[in-house]
Design a protein around this motif. Structure first.
Motif, PDB file in Angstrom:
ATOM      1  N   GLY C  10       0.813  -1.205   0.000  1.00  0.00           N
ATOM      2  CA  GLY C  10       0.000   0.000   0.000  1.00  0.00           C
ATOM      3  C   GLY C  10       0.849   1.258   0.000  1.00  0.00           C
ATOM      4  N   ILE C  11       1.988   1.196   0.677  1.00  0.00           N
ATOM      5  CA  ILE C  11       2.825   2.400   0.756  1.00  0.00           C
ATOM      6  C   ILE C  11       3.599   2.627  -0.535  1.00  0.00           C
ATOM      7  N   PHE C  12       4.278   1.587  -1.017  1.00  0.00           N
ATOM      8  CA  PHE C  12       5.205   1.807  -2.126  1.00  0.00           C
ATOM      9  C   PHE C  12       4.668   1.327  -3.470  1.00  0.00           C
ATOM     10  N   VAL C  13       4.316   0.047  -3.537  1.00  0.00           N
ATOM     11  CA  VAL C  13       3.978  -0.526  -4.837  1.00  0.00           C
ATOM     12  C   VAL C  13       2.682   0.055  -5.373  1.00  0.00           C
ATOM     13  N   GLU C  14       1.667   0.121  -4.493  1.00  0.00           N
ATOM     14  CA  GLU C  14       0.375   0.616  -4.949  1.00  0.00           C
ATOM     15  C   GLU C  14       0.085   1.959  -4.317  1.00  0.00           C
ATOM     16  N   ASN C  15       1.059   2.837  -4.383  1.00  0.00           N
ATOM     17  CA  ASN C  15       0.892   4.156  -3.789  1.00  0.00           C
ATOM     18  C   ASN C  15      -0.285   4.893  -4.429  1.00  0.00           C
ATOM     19  N   MET C  16      -1.184   5.396  -3.572  1.00  0.00           N
ATOM     20  CA  MET C  16      -2.395   6.062  -4.053  1.00  0.00           C
ATOM     21  C   MET C  16      -2.089   7.204  -5.023  1.00  0.00           C
ATOM     22  N   ILE C  17      -1.038   7.976  -4.729  1.00  0.00           N
ATOM     23  CA  ILE C  17      -0.727   9.120  -5.582  1.00  0.00           C
ATOM     24  C   ILE C  17       0.057   8.680  -6.813  1.00  0.00           C
ATOM     25  N   GLN C 135     -13.356  -3.310  -2.054  1.00  0.00           N
ATOM     26  CA  GLN C 135     -14.468  -4.091  -2.583  1.00  0.00           C
ATOM     27  C   GLN C 135     -13.987  -5.014  -3.696  1.00  0.00           C
ATOM     28  N   GLU C 136     -13.109  -4.478  -4.542  1.00  0.00           N
ATOM     29  CA  GLU C 136     -12.642  -5.234  -5.692  1.00  0.00           C
ATOM     30  C   GLU C 136     -11.757  -6.399  -5.260  1.00  0.00           C
ATOM     31  N   ARG C 137     -10.875  -6.133  -4.297  1.00  0.00           N
ATOM     32  CA  ARG C 137      -9.876  -7.157  -3.961  1.00  0.00           C
ATOM     33  C   ARG C 137     -10.403  -8.221  -3.024  1.00  0.00           C
ATOM     34  N   GLN C 138     -11.578  -8.007  -2.434  1.00  0.00           N
ATOM     35  CA  GLN C 138     -12.207  -9.054  -1.632  1.00  0.00           C
ATOM     36  C   GLN C 138     -11.263  -9.596  -0.577  1.00  0.00           C
ATOM     37  N   TYR C 139     -10.786  -8.713   0.306  1.00  0.00           N
ATOM     38  CA  TYR C 139      -9.906  -9.181   1.371  1.00  0.00           C
ATOM     39  C   TYR C 139     -10.629 -10.205   2.234  1.00  0.00           C
ATOM     40  N   PRO C 140      -9.924 -11.257   2.650  1.00  0.00           N
ATOM     41  CA  PRO C 140     -10.591 -12.329   3.388  1.00  0.00           C
ATOM     42  C   PRO C 140     -11.049 -11.920   4.781  1.00  0.00           C
ATOM     43  N   SER C 141     -10.388 -10.953   5.408  1.00  0.00           N
ATOM     44  CA  SER C 141     -10.849 -10.594   6.746  1.00  0.00           C
ATOM     45  C   SER C 141     -10.741  -9.096   6.950  1.00  0.00           C
ATOM     46  N   ILE C 142     -11.403  -8.643   7.996  1.00  0.00           N
ATOM     47  CA  ILE C 142     -11.419  -7.204   8.260  1.00  0.00           C
ATOM     48  C   ILE C 142     -10.031  -6.705   8.636  1.00  0.00           C
ATOM     49  N   GLY C 143      -9.208  -7.603   9.220  1.00  0.00           N
ATOM     50  CA  GLY C 143      -7.850  -7.211   9.576  1.00  0.00           C
ATOM     51  C   GLY C 143      -7.050  -6.810   8.357  1.00  0.00           C
ATOM     52  N   GLU C 144      -7.140  -7.631   7.311  1.00  0.00           N
ATOM     53  CA  GLU C 144      -6.414  -7.319   6.084  1.00  0.00           C
ATOM     54  C   GLU C 144      -6.923  -6.032   5.449  1.00  0.00           C
ATOM     55  N   ALA C 145      -8.255  -5.853   5.475  1.00  0.00           N
ATOM     56  CA  ALA C 145      -8.825  -4.641   4.894  1.00  0.00           C
ATOM     57  C   ALA C 145      -8.322  -3.411   5.637  1.00  0.00           C
ATOM     58  N   THR C 146      -8.283  -3.492   6.973  1.00  0.00           N
ATOM     59  CA  THR C 146      -7.805  -2.348   7.756  1.00  0.00           C
ATOM     60  C   THR C 146      -6.342  -2.067   7.448  1.00  0.00           C
ATOM     61  N   THR C 147      -5.534  -3.144   7.380  1.00  0.00           N
ATOM     62  CA  THR C 147      -4.130  -2.968   7.063  1.00  0.00           C
ATOM     63  C   THR C 147      -3.964  -2.279   5.721  1.00  0.00           C
ATOM     64  N   PHE C 148      -4.786  -2.699   4.759  1.00  0.00           N
ATOM     65  CA  PHE C 148      -4.721  -2.076   3.444  1.00  0.00           C
ATOM     66  C   PHE C 148      -5.050  -0.592   3.544  1.00  0.00           C
ATOM     67  N   GLY C 149      -6.111  -0.262   4.312  1.00  0.00           N
ATOM     68  CA  GLY C 149      -6.494   1.137   4.466  1.00  0.00           C
ATOM     69  C   GLY C 149      -5.365   1.953   5.074  1.00  0.00           C
ATOM     70  N   LEU C 150      -4.763   1.413   6.139  1.00  0.00           N
ATOM     71  CA  LEU C 150      -3.679   2.139   6.801  1.00  0.00           C
ATOM     72  C   LEU C 150      -2.476   2.279   5.872  1.00  0.00           C
ATOM     73  N   GLY C 151      -2.130   1.199   5.176  1.00  0.00           N
ATOM     74  CA  GLY C 151      -0.985   1.239   4.263  1.00  0.00           C
ATOM     75  C   GLY C 151      -1.175   2.292   3.189  1.00  0.00           C
ATOM     76  N   SER C 152      -2.368   2.319   2.572  1.00  0.00           N
ATOM     77  CA  SER C 152      -2.623   3.315   1.537  1.00  0.00           C
ATOM     78  C   SER C 152      -2.537   4.706   2.107  1.00  0.00           C
ATOM     79  N   GLY C 153      -3.053   4.866   3.349  1.00  0.00           N
ATOM     80  CA  GLY C 153      -2.994   6.179   3.983  1.00  0.00           C
ATOM     81  C   GLY C 153      -1.556   6.621   4.187  1.00  0.00           C
ATOM     82  N   VAL C 154      -0.715   5.699   4.685  1.00  0.00           N
ATOM     83  CA  VAL C 154       0.688   6.048   4.911  1.00  0.00           C
ATOM     84  C   VAL C 154       1.358   6.396   3.582  1.00  0.00           C
ATOM     85  N   GLY C 155       1.015   5.654   2.521  1.00  0.00           N
ATOM     86  CA  GLY C 155       1.566   5.960   1.198  1.00  0.00           C
ATOM     87  C   GLY C 155       1.197   7.373   0.764  1.00  0.00           C
TER      88      GLY C 155
END
Lengths: 229, 251, 204
Positions: C10-17, C135-155
């Motif tokens: 989320g931070i580097f490879v798929e950086n939001m910006i 929604q698209e990536r269908q994370y298996p659990s809420i933990g992974e989804a939250t991690t993704f959210g935080l990672g993208s935010g940090v990116g």
């Protein structure tokens, strides 16, 4: 959005108190949404690889902007201030979704081209920005002019960027309904044994930023008043 | 003004009215247009299946052309056993018709393969029998899907047709263009996974690979992933067919 | 390990910006000084970290086809996904407003730092983008989804702080007058985007 704009264009308030003709003309030049107001950048980057996409996107944004501006302007005395952002977003989103659903049922081919942009239209801050900055405080009439003006101002930058990127990136121009028209004979391209190679860098999204940067450069060299210090 | 539009009560009232109005409008459009949209989707699916075997048709004619070329619609389970064989006109209401299996939805549901059944279209064009396999996966932004047609040796690719929902126009979105799908024609599958490779755009390719789209790397990788994942299941069915043919020839 | 992978991606490879160019508007407009950029960046991390899991629950227990079966097994065929855009946006806008009120009441110091940026965030396309990617990536659990959210935010935070630092320094450089400010920022962002493209496709 409002405060964000003010930091960039402190002059805007006075600009928008003038007449309708000005409403139409200003966004094309001195208060262009993309190059001056910094609105609607995301979509400008994502869809300017080909002219065709830029045309479809510009038309959709123009349509949604007019619709959104009129509705918000009509409701402006009813919308509570505290939840106005949610209300605006909901209006934009439902407008876009309904249009997409109707097209999906009656014009599936057009809808297929458009559905790619649905998400991008909803999150396009140009629509939100104009609702917040103009339609919320003005009558429906001027709001329509404001929407058309800003829509067109957005459109020309998109068209210029996409023409530049497509010519250098693919050596062609694509128009809706006409497909891609190549400038050079097919044999000249390196892929079919010729000497001309497309600049693949142009296709990558970062180059859209550089092209917009150059447009800003040209625009501000011609109008010194726009130069930031 | 008669009422205070910033009062909490008014704000609540306004949001409730708005939610009700918007919800009704959206639900109404969505429900009333659903049958038409479903029909459009089915027509499009037929156009795409025919496209994979090189037949160009329109949405309007798809219904008539489809049974002409598609002789049988099969569904198989993850072990390669045939579950259902249907032929003739497509009935969109008949849930047992393999045509109505939605591989895109199955892919999104993330159910294990053992709980799913997989559709397969046996087609005939110019005297040759062709197997069309639907594939579904994800690209950069959203779902991608397509149809891969194999010749009767179940190894040579006859044709392919891909589509996407929201890939980047001019980059990943080009997987739906003919120049990309035409590259697959005549290529062959490897005997074991990975059956087929999508190289980075512009790279050299051999008989088991094609080059992807420059600047659309993630979408191209998605195409390769969905092909390999799906082919690994159909391979079981193909093996059983080939074994059966070999046995028949032996006797 | 999976969590770490999602976070770093989320931070580097798929950086939001730099990879998706989402949230560009506020990125360009609020990156004049590192201090304000830092404030907005932290607010984005905060809001992404909250809205992605909420939208995850909404997606999996309300909107998705068959998601309502926990209410009643007969709802297995109900598909509300046509509402997802509007629901996500409503959640984001209301969460932003809610967070603003809570922070103002219980952490006035934090509110002083983040306050003016919070309303801007509702229209930041990276937030809706985060919900749609989830929604698209269908994370298996809420933990992974939250991690993704935080990672993208940090990116996103990293991107805006980086450009703000460059903009602070570039004031001392001899940039052609018409290119000063916005123009050069666009071009630098383009160059940074090209640099970040080298992270593409890296798996950890």
């Amino acid at each position: 959005m409002g405060t964000e704009n003010k930091t960039i264009t402190p002059k805007r308030e006075s600009l928008f108190s003038k007449k309708n003709r000005k409403l139409l003309k200003d966004p094309l030049g001195d208060s262009n949404p993309i190059t001056i107001q910094v609105l609607g950048i995301c979509s400008a980057l994502a869809i300017t690889v080909q002219l065709q996409q830029a045309v479809i996107m510009s038309l959709s944004v123009l349509f949604v902007m007019i619709g959104g501006n009129v509705i918000v302007s009509l409701l402006r005395n009813l919308i509570p201030d505290r939840i106005r952002i949610i209300v605006q977003l909901v209006i934009i989103a439902s407008l876009v979704i309904i249009v997409d659903e109707v097209l999906k049922a009656y014009q599936p081919d057009i809808s297929e081209k458009l559905s790619v942009f649905v998400g991008l239209i909803i999150t396009n801050c140009i629509i939100m920005g104009r609702l917040e900055a103009f339609a919320l405080a003005n009558k429906p009439g001027p709001s329509v002019f404001d929407a058309i003006g800003n829509g067109m101002g957005y459109a020309w930058v998109l068209l210029v960027v996409s023409i530049v990127r497509e010519i250098f990136g693919s050596g062609a121009i694509s128009l809706p309904g006409m497909g891609q028209v190549k400038f050079l004979p097919q044999d000249w391209f390196i892929s079919s044994g010729g000497f001309y190679e497309n600049n693949n860098l142009m296709i990558l999204p970062p180059m859209a930023l550089v092209v917009v940067g150059i447009i800003i450069w040209i625009q501000r060299s011609r109008n010194e008043a726009l130069i930031e210090d | 003004m008669a009422m205070n539009k910033n009062a909490t009560g008014y704000t609540f009232l306004f949001s409730i009215v708005m939610v009700l109005l918007v919800g009704t409008a959206l639900a109404f459009t969505s429900l009333s247009l659903k049958p038409l949209q479903k029909q459009n989707e089915a027509d499009k699916k037929m156009v795409d299946i025919l496209g994979a075997i090189g037949i160009t048709t329109t949405r309007e004619n798809a219904k008539n052309d489809f049974p002409t070329f598609v002789k049988e619609r099969l569904s198989i389970d993850s072990e390669g056993n045939v579950l259902n064989i249907t032929s003739g006109d497509v009935d969109s209401k008949d849930a047992s018709d393999p045509f109505n299996l939605d591989v895109k939805k199955d892919y999104r549901s993330k159910k294990p393969a053992s709980e799913l059944s997989f559709p397969l279209y046996k087609c005939e064009n110019e005297g040759e029998s062709i197997y069309v396999i639907p594939v579904a996966g994800s690209g950069l932004w959203g779902p991608i899907w397509g149809f891969v047609a194999l010749k009767s040796d179940m190894n040579t690719i006859y044709g392919a047709k891909f589509d996407h929902k929201t890939e980047t126009p001019g980059l990943g979105a080009e997987i739906k263009d003919d120049f990309f799908s035409d590259k697959f024609q005549g290529k062959q599958l490897r005997d074991a996974a990975p059956y087929f490779t999508i190289e980075k755009g512009g790279r050299e390719t051999d008989i088991h690979s094609v080059d992807g789209i420059t600047g659309g790397t993630i979408t191209s990788v998605g195409v390769g992933e969905m092909m390999n994942r799906t082919l690994s299941i159909y391979q079981l069915y193909f093996n059983s067919v080939i074994n059966a043919q070999a046995n028949n020839n032996g006797y | 390990m999976e969590y770490f992978n999602i976070f770093v991606k989320g931070i580097f490879v798929e950086n939001m910006i730099f990879a998706y160019f989402l949230g560009m508007c506020s990125y360009l407009a609020v990156s004049k000084t590192v201090k304000t950029a830092n404030g907005l960046g932290l607010a984005v991390i905060f809001v992404l970290g909250i809205t992605v899991p909420i939208n995850y629950l909404l997606e999996n227990y309300v909107l998705k086809e068959g998601a309502l079966t926990w209410l009643d097994p007969t709802f297995a065929t109900v598909d509300l996904s046509f509402l997802s855009f509007i629901m996500f946006i409503a959640v984001i806008a209301s969460m932003v407003q809610l967070v603003e009120m809570i922070v103002e009441k219980f952490a006035p110091a934090l509110y002083g730092a983040l306050g003016i940026f919070l309303p801007l965030i509702a229209v930041n396309c990276s937030i809706l983008g985060g919900a749609l990617f989830m929604q698209e990536r269908q994370y298996p659990s809420i933990g992974e989804a939250t991690t993704f959210g935080l990672g993208s935010g940090v990116g996103w935070w990293l991107a805006i702080v980086a450009i703000a630092a460059i903009r602070e320094k570039i004031r001392y450089s001899n940039v052609p007058a018409p290119l000063q400010g916005l123009g050069i920022t666009y071009i630098i962002t383009g160059l940074m985007g090209i640099a970040f493209m080298s992270f593409m496709g890296i798996e950890i």
